[in-house]
Design a protein around this motif. Structure first.
Motif, short mmCIF file in Angstrom:
data_model
loop_
_atom_site.label_atom_id
_atom_site.label_comp_id
_atom_site.label_asym_id
_atom_site.label_seq_id
_atom_site.Cartn_x
_atom_site.Cartn_y
_atom_site.Cartn_z
N HIS B 57 0.80 -1.23 0.00
CA HIS B 57 0.00 0.00 0.00
C HIS B 57 0.83 1.27 0.00
CE1 HIS B 57 -3.62 -2.27 0.32
NE2 HIS B 57 -3.22 -2.88 1.41
N LEU B 58 2.08 1.18 0.48
CA LEU B 58 2.88 2.39 0.51
C LEU B 58 4.16 2.26 -0.29
CD1 LEU B 58 2.50 3.38 4.28
CD2 LEU B 58 1.46 4.47 2.30
N GLY B 59 4.36 1.09 -0.88
CA GLY B 59 5.53 0.93 -1.73
C GLY B 59 6.85 0.98 -1.01
N VAL B 60 6.85 0.74 0.29
CA VAL B 60 8.10 0.81 1.03
C VAL B 60 8.86 -0.51 0.88
CG1 VAL B 60 9.08 1.09 3.34
CG2 VAL B 60 7.02 2.33 2.69
N ASP B 61 10.17 -0.42 0.71
CA ASP B 61 10.99 -1.62 0.60
C ASP B 61 10.89 -2.44 1.89
OD1 ASP B 61 14.11 -2.49 1.48
OD2 ASP B 61 13.38 -3.24 -0.44
N LEU B 62 11.00 -3.75 1.74
CA LEU B 62 10.77 -4.63 2.88
C LEU B 62 11.73 -4.37 4.02
CD1 LEU B 62 10.19 -7.94 0.92
CD2 LEU B 62 8.48 -6.44 1.89
N PHE B 63 13.01 -4.26 3.71
CA PHE B 63 13.99 -4.07 4.79
C PHE B 63 13.84 -2.69 5.41
CE2 PHE B 63 16.58 -7.81 5.03
CZ PHE B 63 16.30 -8.46 3.85
N LEU B 64 13.57 -1.72 4.56
CA LEU B 64 13.39 -0.36 5.06
C LEU B 64 12.16 -0.29 5.95
CD1 LEU B 64 15.35 1.78 4.29
CD2 LEU B 64 13.68 2.72 2.71
N GLY B 65 11.15 -1.06 5.57
CA GLY B 65 9.91 -1.06 6.34
C GLY B 65 10.10 -1.53 7.76
N LEU B 66 11.18 -2.27 8.01
CA LEU B 66 11.43 -2.76 9.37
C LEU B 66 11.54 -1.61 10.35
CD1 LEU B 66 13.97 -5.68 8.87
CD2 LEU B 66 11.55 -5.81 9.40
N VAL B 67 11.98 -0.45 9.86
CA VAL B 67 12.11 0.71 10.73
C VAL B 67 10.77 1.04 11.38
CG1 VAL B 67 12.58 3.18 10.74
CG2 VAL B 67 14.04 1.66 9.44
N VAL B 68 9.71 0.71 10.68
CA VAL B 68 8.37 0.96 11.22
C VAL B 68 7.83 -0.27 11.94
CG1 VAL B 68 5.99 1.43 10.61
CG2 VAL B 68 7.83 2.67 9.47
N THR B 69 7.99 -1.43 11.32
CA THR B 69 7.34 -2.62 11.88
C THR B 69 7.99 -3.05 13.19
OG1 THR B 69 8.70 -4.17 10.65
CG2 THR B 69 6.67 -3.42 9.60
N VAL B 70 9.28 -2.89 13.32
CA VAL B 70 9.93 -3.34 14.56
C VAL B 70 9.43 -2.55 15.76
CG1 VAL B 70 12.13 -3.47 15.78
CG2 VAL B 70 11.95 -4.35 13.45
N PRO B 71 9.43 -1.23 15.72
CA PRO B 71 8.87 -0.51 16.88
C PRO B 71 7.39 -0.81 17.09
CG PRO B 71 10.11 0.98 15.47
CD PRO B 71 10.02 -0.31 14.75
N ALA B 72 6.66 -0.99 15.98
CA ALA B 72 5.24 -1.30 16.13
C ALA B 72 5.06 -2.60 16.90
CB ALA B 72 4.58 -1.39 14.75
N MET B 73 5.83 -3.59 16.53
CA MET B 73 5.71 -4.88 17.21
C MET B 73 6.20 -4.78 18.65
SD MET B 73 4.55 -7.39 15.11
CE MET B 73 5.41 -8.95 15.27
N PHE B 74 7.16 -3.88 18.88
CA PHE B 74 7.62 -3.67 20.26
C PHE B 74 6.45 -3.23 21.13
CE2 PHE B 74 10.51 -2.83 23.60
CZ PHE B 74 10.07 -1.67 24.23
N VAL B 75 5.70 -2.29 20.60
CA VAL B 75 4.54 -1.81 21.35
C VAL B 75 3.55 -2.94 21.60
CG1 VAL B 75 2.54 -0.29 21.24
CG2 VAL B 75 4.77 0.53 20.49
#
Lengths: 445, 293, 348
Positions: B57-75
């Motif tokens: 949906h946002l065209g973000v590269d998978l590895f780059l996307g980790l910057v968002v998903t990792v903190p999200a999963m932390f929460v």
């Protein structure tokens, strides 16, 4: 109380003060009190369940035609669990038929109403669900569940009550081994699904014919019977088997299997798969290994329309073949009407439609014709009608049942993804067939 | 046959990296916190779906996307621990954690099913189908990247656990909760953060898993037994052990699949596991004394 | 209670209710048996489905080889299935019980998968096509009743075993092991033998349940006979009702199974049902963090008394007690001092 004493003796470390002894007496009383309370508490949900079950008894009058009100058809489908992807597709098919039938006069002048209960892909739940549908909801008719694995316990239940079990997804030999007269599979029996493909390969002129073939297959009653049948035909035509291995249904890593197939340099691959992830894993592994078989056919997966494309990736579908009795572009008039209705409701193109939808829809059509012909909902009448010398028409083509409920009139076609469209390619001479893409285009080209 | 075996070993190592990534979080949660996290499988799938949303949906590269998903999963992890795990009684925490994490798992599964549907999807990128050509072997990029990521993350976890004050707090509160509290460690906060880190790392595992397998909300179930096995085989509390065990597991299965037959591969692995654990219950790389096993 | 259960199918004659009842009884028996080992010894075993499947296959294979027809005769194979489960439990236990705690959990999972894979791969089990079991020709309206009574029999059997265990020396030994295995061994308790015997005993009712299941459905496949969800379910039910107690697993199984079936009938949407079911689970867990019976027991014990002393009383009783720290502000130092009185509690 003896328990407390005994425990004290055994566990030497513990000591009890005098304070505790007096408290113990009080505890006995309270323990008895809460045991009664908890016993009653346990009965509550069980009671609630019984009430819910009795209360859910519907107006439908079982096998007799209702005087008014809808004809209720019950089904158990795997809306969650292992088979959820197919189960939900089947649900769409049943719902589509319901809407279509109601728009075309209903059944015997009544509207039809579907009652679907989810079985979470569990056979115990399937049996319970059909019991519920029959004895609690008093449905008039029954549609089958998804998968051979669930059809067997389901059919035993419905047979006891004299209902006809018309289904479209229980085609493995295990389903028919029950010998029940009330079971009818409207889809093609699976054992011979790969025959058209094998025969076509065998019919190629010697110069074009591949010399080697690989047969990886999943450990499943749906896939395993199919490969040896194809292998026999191919071996007779001089196609050597360079790989034939069974792999478990839940594999941690498909790569060594796919790599072994690639290393065998087989010119064609016949994959026994039950679902999309298996096919997807092989496609990706083959691409990664730069291995391009001339032909690649899978027993299931590529026939799931957009569900297949989304998992595999739009650029990776080219050339994939799959046997089935139906596809979105079928020229069958009944099918065209169904496809139009599906697209109206869900959008997309004919190639997007999952073959499960057609199977489910056919169940509805066969039921309709049996009911209208016998002018009754009585299970025994439907059963003897369907075992008679009748051929019923469905979106998947003609349907005629043998003694055990297999559809012997089913024609297997072979379909292929060509440039993003799902087209019919076999049988060669058939008017619906377009040019087969052979050899298959290389990955990533 | 020889090259096939070498190829199987290579595949085993690379895929072992993927499994190590998925199990890394569990080494903290199961290995260090004693929580039998049966939700680990679905958390991997959740991570995969988060990466999927960002990618599609946002065209973000998978590895780059980790910057968002990792903190999200932390929460997500902190929330799970704080809201549910924390309430479990100390004595039966391990056993009752099965209940709590199972409930969390089916809620997540249900929500994912409602939001994304049950059709299979897979993460896509240029490096998913391409491979490095090394000698006569092809090493798919995604696996290589995943392996590197696994090593980096596990190293980071190790550093966190053994070289930082926070890590000392974690280890202290696990050895003796009340003593740790007496010393002034906020045990609840430490537990929440540790669990959060465990789940955060799983985001990375989810991404790589999602890029190498088609998945839907149901896919989690098959994984959980494998992941628990990896953590124990590696040795409780051993971070590097998780990588070692994952590689060992995959190499064994892959080689057996090629040399004998794929249907016997898991059997051989589990049989060997049983033998190893009978002889060395603390796992391959676990400390023999150290923790009350 | 027993009388109520005995006349249940005669009162509630709807076959759906009796079908659900059969499955519920099977779970009640299995959970009680599992608790007899895991609850009393503290060893969380997640591999009992291996016994369930073994029992199912024993019945199916023997019935196939001996051509046993559908009917009451088939039930004679059920005890045989229990025996078969006990037989495989011996090597299973010998291997697994050498380890403790987390390693034990994983070893039981691994051995379970070994069983499942054998079922898929050996020719005697006919692999993925499974084995059919002949079904009886009984009338539909009372079809489930014989199964119900056999299942009830297994529940009684399992409960009697569990109750007998509690009052026996073996039961004491198990509880000692649960509290502190090393100390127990030091005191002379034959820990290895005690654990193994309890493990094997716990396998018998589970195997019998598997056999009844196979006969009831009329067909078994490897992935359903050896189903990892079964492992999880029996553990969940016991934990929910109160692990280590006698009635806990019965209660847990009854509640959870009824609840699940109720939800299935009401909410046909598979995903929504999962969310609601899970949320309910968590909600209950928040209120009853130790399972129903133990938490209720704690609450009632605490009612007229103050917190810390109530916890001391707990310590001397056999049912698992909560950490004095839980929710009691005064408990810290007292708890540590208290431990000296009632024997040390090994911190995890």
């Amino acid at each position: 109380m003896k328990r407390g004493n005994a425990m004290r003796k055994g566990v030497a470390v513990k000591t009890m003060s005098g304070e505790d002894k007096t408290r113990r007496a009080g505890r006995v009383a309270t323990r008895r009190r809460w045991r009664t309370i908890s016993g009653l508490a346990a009965v509550l949900p069980a009671a609630a369940l019984v009430i819910a079950v009795q209360g859910a008894s519907a107006e439908a009058s079982g096998n007799g035609v209702p005087s008014k009100g809808p004809i209720v058809i019950g089904a158990s489908l795997s809306l969650s669990g292992d088979f959820s992807a197919d189960g939900q597709a089947f649900d769409r098919g049943y719902q589509l038929w319901e809407a279509y039938q109601n728009a075309h006069g209903g059944l015997l002048g009544h509207k039809v109403a579907l009652d679907v209960i989810s079985d979470a892909s569990d056979p115990g739940q399937v049996a319970t669900n059909y019991q519920t549908l029959i004895t609690v909801k008093h449905v008039n008719l029954i549609f089958g569940p998804f998968s051979t694995l669930l059809t067997v316990p389901a059919s035993k239940v419905t047979n006891r009550y004299g209902y006809a079990m018309i289904e479209g997804a229980g085609g493995g030999p295990s389903a028919f081994a029950t010998g029940l007269r009330s079971l009818f599979d409207v889809s093609a029996p699976v054992a011979n699904s790969l025959v058209p493909f094998a025969q076509w390969i065998a019919s190629l002129p010697k110069s074009e014919r591949p010399k080697t073939a690989a047969y990886p297959t999943s450990n499943d009653p749906f896939t395993e019977p199919q490969l040896p049948v194809a292998e026999r035909i191919l071996q007779k035509a001089g196609v050597k088997t360079v790989y034939f291995k069974v792999f478990p249904a839940e594999v941690t890593d498909y790569t060594p299997i796919a790599d072994a197939v690639a290393a065998s340099k087989a010119q064609i691959v016949l994959l026994g798969s039950v679902d999309v992830p298996t096919v997807s894993a092989f496609i990706h592994a083959f691409a990664q290994q730069h291995y391009d078989p001339q032909a690649f056919i899978a027993t299931a997966g590529p026939d799931q329309g957009s569900a297949f494309v989304s998992a595999v990736g739009a650029g990776n579908t080219d050339g994939m073949m799959v046997p089935n009795a139906w596809y979105g572009g079928s020229s069958n008039q009944l099918s065209k009407a169904m496809v139009a209705a599906y697209i109206k409701k869900y959008g997309g193109t004919p190639s997007d439609i999952n073959a499960d939808v057609a199977e489910a829809f056919s169940v509805g059509e066969v039921t309709t014709q049996a009911v209208e012909a016998t002018h009754s909902l009585d299970g025994s009448k439907l059963i003897s009608y369907l075992h008679g010398n009748v051929t019923v028409q469905s979106v998947q083509g003609p349907v005629h049942f043998d003694n055990v409920g297999e559809n012997v009139s089913a024609t297997i076609f072979v379909f292929q993804w060509v440039h993003g469209s799902f087209v019919q390619v076999l049988p060669l001479g058939d008017p619906g067939s377009t040019k087969i893409e052979f050899p298959k285009a290389d990955w990533g080209s | 046959m020889g090259t096939l075996v070498v190829d199987a070993v290579i595949s085993g190592i690379l895929t072992g990296g993927v499994y190590a990534l998925m199990a890394a979080g569990l080494t903290l949660i199961f290995g260090v916190m004693d929580i039998i996290n049966v939700a680990q499988g679905i958390l991997v799938v959740l991570g995969a779906y988060l990466s999927y949303t960002l990618s599609v949906h946002l065209g973000v590269d998978l590895f780059l996307g980790l910057v968002v998903t990792v903190p999200a999963m932390f929460v997500v992890g902190v929330f799970i621990q704080w809201a549910f795990i924390r309430r479990l009684g100390e004595r039966e925490r391990t056993a009752m954690s099965i209940l709590a994490t199972y409930a969390v798992a089916i809620i997540i599964e249900g929500v994912l099913g409602l939001v994304f549907g049950v059709d299979y999807v897979q993460l896509n990128a240029w490096y998913v189908n391409q491979s490095i050509h090394l000698f006569s072997f092809y090493l798919p990029y995604i696996y290589v990247f995943g392996f590197v990521l696994a090593v980096c993350l596990l190293a980071a976890l190790y550093v966190m656990l053994y070289r930082t004050r926070f890590g000392r707090s974690v280890r202290a509160s696990l050895q003796d909760r009340s003593a740790a509290r007496l010393v002034g460690i906020d045990v609840d906060r430490v537990a929440a953060v540790t669990f959060g880190i465990g789940v955060a790392v799983t985001a990375a595992g989810g991404m790589v898993f999602g890029a190498t397998n088609s998945f839907n909300p149901n896919t989690g179930y098959d994984l959980i037994s494998r992941l628990l096995t990896i953590v124990i085989l590696g040795g409780l509390g051993s971070i590097g052990g998780a990588l070692g065990a994952a590689v060992v597991m995959l190499v064994i299965e892959d080689v057996v699949a090629v040399v004998w037959s794929p249907i016997w591969a898991p059997f051989v692995f589990f049989a060997m596991l049983v033998v190893v654990l009978s002889v060395r219950p603390s796992g391959l790389f676990g400390q023999v004394a150290g923790r009350a096993q | 209670m027993l009388v109520a259960l005995a006349i249940f199918p005669l009162v509630f004659t709807n076959p759906t209710v009796t079908t659900i009842a059969v499955f519920t009884l099977l779970f009640m028996a299995s959970a009680t048996a599992w608790n007899g080992f895991a609850g009393y010894s503290g060893y969380i075993a997640l591999g009992h489905a291996a016994f369930f499947g073994t029992g199912a296959y024993v019945l199916a294979i023997v019935a196939q080889r001996l051509d046993v027809p559908g009917g009451s005769l088939m039930f004679a194979l059920v005890p045989l299935a229990g025996l078969g489960a006990a037989v495989v439990a011996v090597p299973f236990g010998l291997v697994a019980l050498r380890t403790r705690r987390h390693t034990f959990v994983v070893i039981t999972i691994a051995v379970f998968f070994i069983f499942q894979l054998l079922a898929f791969n050996l020719s005697i089990t006919e692999g993925s096509s499974g084995i059919q079991v002949a079904s009886p020709n009984w009338a539909a309206s009372t079809y489930n009743n014989p199964y119900y009574y056999v299942a009830l029999g297994i529940v009684v059997f399992a409960t009697v075993i569990s109750w007998g265990l509690r009052r026996s020396v073996l039961g004491l030994q198990l509880l000692a092991i649960r509290d502190d295995e090393d100390r127990a061994r030091g005191l002379g308790v034959p820990v290895g033998r005690a654990k193994l015997i309890a493990f094997v005993i716990s396998a018998v009712p589970v195997g019998m349940c598997g056999a009844v299941y196979a006969y009831f459905l009329g067909q078994i496949f490897p992935q359903f006979a050896f189903n990892p969800l079964f492992d999880l379910s029996v553990a969940l039910m016991s934990l929910f009702g109160g692990i280590g107690t006698l009635a806990g697993p019965l209660l847990g199984a009854l509640l959870l199974e009824s609840l699940q079936q109720y939800f299935t009938i009401q909410f046909s949407n598979g995903d929504l049902y999962l969310v609601i079911y899970g949320a309910l689970f968590l909600a209950v867990l928040l209120w009853l963090p130790r399972g129903i019976l133990p938490t209720l027991g704690d609450l009632i014990r605490r009612l007229p008394k103050s917190g810390a002393r109530g916890n001391f009383a707990n310590a001397a009783v056999t049912t698992p007690s909560g950490n004095p720290e839980d929710g009691d502000p005064r408990a810290g130092p007292l708890a540590i001092a208290g431990r000296g009185v009632v024997g040390s509690r090994r911190e995890h």
